[in-house]
Design an enzyme around this catalytic site. Sequence first.
Site, PDB file in Angstrom:
ATOM      1  N   GLY A   1     -63.830 -66.262  -6.110  1.00 21.62           N
ATOM      2  CA  GLY A   1     -64.622 -65.041  -6.219  1.00 21.62           C
ATOM      3  C   GLY A   1     -64.846 -64.446  -4.842  1.00 21.62           C
ATOM      4  N   GLU A   2     -65.931 -63.710  -4.685  1.00 23.91           N
ATOM      5  CA  GLU A   2     -66.309 -63.043  -3.430  1.00 23.91           C
ATOM      6  C   GLU A   2     -65.394 -61.867  -3.079  1.00 23.91           C
ATOM      7  OE1 GLU A   2     -66.659 -65.716  -0.111  1.00 23.91           O
ATOM      8  OE2 GLU A   2     -67.675 -67.267  -1.284  1.00 23.91           O
TER       9      GLU A   2
END
EC number: 2.4.2.21
Length: 358
Positions: free
Chosen positions: A313-314
């Site tokens: 993610g991120e």
Amino acid sequence: MIGFAPISAPDALAEAAARARQDALTKPRGALGRLEDLSAWVASCQGQCPPRQFQRARVVVFAGDHGVTRSGVSAYPPDVTAQMVANIDGGGAAINALADVAGATVRVVDLAVDAEALSEQIGAHKVRRGSGDIATEDALTDDQTAAAIAAGQQIADAEVDAGADLLIAGDMGIGNTTPAAVLVAALTNTEPVAVVGFGTGVDDATWSRKTAAVRDALFRSARVLPDPVALLRCCGGADLAAMAGFCAQAAVRRTPLLLDGMAVTAAALVAERLAPGARQWWQAGHRSTEPGHQLALTALALDPVVDLRMRLGEGTGATVALPVLRAAVAALSSMATFAEAGVSTACDDAGATEPPES
């Protein structure tokens, strides 16, 4: 009032010009594979051929906590979200390192972190502290849902107005793949066991709890389908609603956007229903190992640029894809044509259409 301006398609003439130029460059036709398609897409988004190299690629990470984590659906405690927001803001997260290499800058925004906002700027669009437990209650109220979607729109507008020519949507929130799985399951008519992955590395018992939570939330979602706004209210969260608004508004503003993993693509699946045609302005940066991610990509008819078995993610997967997109632009804009370089084309009289690989 939730609404988006009609989505206009990318420039078909610029795309056609890009494909024609690709065929005239000093290489066999199609030899650059997917790079040729990506370069034509960028040209169509920019409305010119050859396209410009990206000057201000911007990653926006949407952060929020989720009440469903109380059911034990994640390997990490909820307070990690706030800690990671501080880490991203301080430049110490994976997204910061990868964005630096890719030539992008990073912004993190707090939509629903279950803590006081780290700063006034980060918390400028905060809707609430933690979204509701979607297994038993709505994630948001009607007003909060509208506020979160509007926040995503406003963030996209602000970034484009500041000069962003490519946007990347990222996420940060412990437990956010659980509501993301619900959104994907609801919008693709898929059973919970087929969309639930192991997220941050959960064990079998945690996976079972996560699947049960998705099942319960999916049952609750049946009463609001197919309304995308009601689905975000019922089973999404402030961060997911804001990402949906962000992805849709990027398309309204005719700005190309790279999608990241499960949470972002689930939000994009909703965004396509909020603003039909928005997906024309998106590319899937990568394919996550989360099973629901491929379901969402298939529903959006998007092929990932890279597949590195990432699941962080991120915005990390999409950011890793950015140099590939830059390479596609560079090849189309910087290579010489056969005529310019004085290089002979394929031998028509021999029936050849392409020279062999060297």
